[in-house]
Design an enzyme around this catalytic site. Structure first.
Site, mmCIF file in Angstrom:
data_model
loop_
_atom_site.group_PDB
_atom_site.id
_atom_site.type_symbol
_atom_site.label_atom_id
_atom_site.label_comp_id
_atom_site.label_asym_id
_atom_site.label_seq_id
_atom_site.Cartn_x
_atom_site.Cartn_y
_atom_site.Cartn_z
ATOM 1 N N ALA A 130 60.215 68.058 6.198
ATOM 2 C CA ALA A 130 60.004 67.044 7.135
ATOM 3 C C ALA A 130 58.651 67.494 7.822
ATOM 4 C CB ALA A 130 61.035 67.313 7.910
ATOM 5 N N GLY A 134 55.750 63.090 10.719
ATOM 6 C CA GLY A 134 55.570 61.800 10.522
ATOM 7 C C GLY A 134 56.896 60.822 10.362
ATOM 8 N N CYS A 251 53.215 60.856 -2.491
ATOM 9 C CA CYS A 251 51.765 60.460 -2.189
ATOM 10 C C CYS A 251 50.951 60.666 -3.835
ATOM 11 C CB CYS A 251 50.949 61.027 -1.083
ATOM 12 S SG CYS A 251 51.047 62.691 -0.778
#
Length: 487
Positions: A130, A134, A251
């Protein structure tokens, strides 16, 4: 590229020296992945990064925020509470509204995972990795104070930043943990309705935003992270209820970390089904050819490329554990527990706490109090026994029971709304005293309070709580948390 800049005018300025040397092996992989689009992808490294903020809908509506926002913003079209801002000319992290938790600063593409995981009030939600918060802050805002958010990060130092961000956002129905996901299994087997895994990854999608990610990639590449991801995703699978939803994101662009991780999960747990994700023009389909099975179902996953979207690179997969009947059973179980929550009888509030809460309009359930020494916590409902887990926070820290008095916490101030507390000092964001308060200074407030005012007051900026102060003789003694103060 006209489409990339349409509607944004001169808000985004090119950053100097944005070009970089990419590893040859990475470039070759991206050529194979993107084919004719590779030149457009490489060209995007000469374009500016995009700055984003996400409105905290737990405190303020999007429409109200647009009315009071002190700087120019433009909507992020696939995030209903997300906006671009010019990070080269404004610093939103210094404005009092940031300290009031009205928004979170977040890269636009990174807003997508928490946005696309459908959270409902009353859900039991886990954010496995976490920090810095965000995604956890958006999940918590969606819960609207009902159910529970369990936010975990294996790094204790990063989890401390996570805790602050969650408390600034006013999220009280929370446990903040710092554990390996594997340890959580024994406590939360098939417990959660929704799980988000923003997995540690090689970071290829962030190369434009942060050049240091290239060096990190060279040290620990996709194969290293793929092994970690396989462990995390299967551990999380065992903590999800039948019928529950899991959103996996990275990502990075590498198929081993993306479609490959989802294939590994499905091989281990065939009951998982890949679901469609709410679309947006520019989202690319997942690539089945990067899996062993070549199953077309992987096209339901989403890839975000920076030459296609006004944001950095990301990957998302939404999965359901079991079929629609299992999901219906899960919803029925949650609805029943909301209608008749388990409560202990006969417990009373401590006298000093009860006296303080006469000024708060909350209906307190004394059975949910957890008192450790002087500290008083208000726990989420229907938790399992969590003794033995490494915590940074269990529930909402209400404050401390000192000798003959109760001292409220910063976290409690952030959870309150102006209308929920009787004693308010409301200062305009244009008033110099608001920045002085955030720096920890004593304030003269005889023009804002009754001449006879005394005791604990909730200090607000334009109606939104910031913290506590204690008034005596027209002077407000500053109780803003030292570690949060404006430098």
């Amino acid at each position: 590229d006209v489409e990339r800049s349409r509607g944004l005018g001169d808000v985004y300025k090119r950053q100097g020296g944005n070009s970089m040397k990419l590893p040859e092996i990475f470039e070759e992989k991206m050529k194979e992945l993107l084919k004719d689009e590779f030149p457009a992808y490489i060209a995007c490294y000469e374009e500016p990064r995009y700055y984003g903020l996400r409105v905290n809908t737990g405190k303020i509506s999007v429409e109200e925020f647009k009315k009071i926002c002190p700087f120019e913003i433009h909507p992020i079209p696939w995030i209903e509470n997300g906006f671009y801002y010019d990070g080269e000319t404004v610093v939103p992290s210094k404005h009092p509204y940031y300290f009031a938790g009205l928004y979170y600063l977040q890269e636009p593409s990174a807003m997508t995972p928490a946005n696309r995981l459908p959270i409902e009030p009353g859900d039991k939600v886990l954010d496995v990795c976490a920090a810095p918060g965000g995604k956890a802050t958006e999940l918590g805002a969606k819960l609207q104070g009902e159910g529970v958010l369990i936010a975990n990060d294996i790094s204790n130092s990063r989890a401390k930043g996570l805790l602050k961000n969650i408390e600034v956002f006013g999220i009280g129905n929370v446990l903040v943990l710092s554990e390996e996901p594997g340890k959580l299994e024994g406590y939360f087997e098939e417990y959660f309705d929704k799980i988000l895994i923003d997995a540690p990854c090689s970071g290829e999608g962030m190369f434009r935003k942060d050049k240091k990610m290239v060096k990190a990639w060279e040290e620990h590449g996709p194969e290293f992270f793929a092994n970690i991801q396989k462990s995390i995703i299967t551990q999380a699978a065992r903590m999800l209820k039948p019928g529950g939803l899991m959103l996996y994101s990275t990502c990075t662009f590498d198929g081993r970390e993306n479609e490959g991780s989802i294939e590994y999960l499905k091989n281990a747990y065939p009951e998982f089904e890949i679901l469609e994700i709410a679309p947006y023009e520019g989202f690319e389909k997942g690539i089945p050819e990067l899996t062993k099975s070549k199953d077309k179902a992987y096209e339901k996953t989403v890839r975000i490329f920076p030459h296609k979207m006004k944001g950095e690179g990301h990957y998302l997969a939404l999965l359901r554990k079991g079929d629609e009947q299992a999901e219906a059973a899960r919803i029925a179980e949650k609805t029943a527990s909301l209608k008749s929550p388990a409560r202990k009888k006969g417990k009373k509030l401590p006298e000093d706490l009860e006296l303080f809460f006469q000024d708060i309009s909350w209906e307190m359930d004394a059975s949910r109090l957890d008192i450790h020494g002087e500290r008083v916590y208000y726990m989420p409902e229907n938790l399992p026994d969590v003794k033995g887990i490494r915590f940074l926070r269990t529930g909402l820290l209400l404050g401390e029971l000192k000798k003959n008095r109760f001292e409220p916490s910063q976290a409690l101030a952030m959870c309150l709304k102006k209308e929920e507390y009787k004693k308010i000092i409301d200062i305009s964001s244009e008033d110099d005293r608001i920045n002085r308060y955030l720096k920890g200074e004593t304030l003269e407030v005889d023009d804002l309070a009754d001449k006879k005012a005394k005791g604990w007051y909730l200090v607000c900026v334009d109606g939104y709580p910031l913290g506590w102060g204690k008034i005596a003789g027209g002077t407000l003694k500053n109780k803003y948390l030292p570690g949060w103060r404006l430098c």
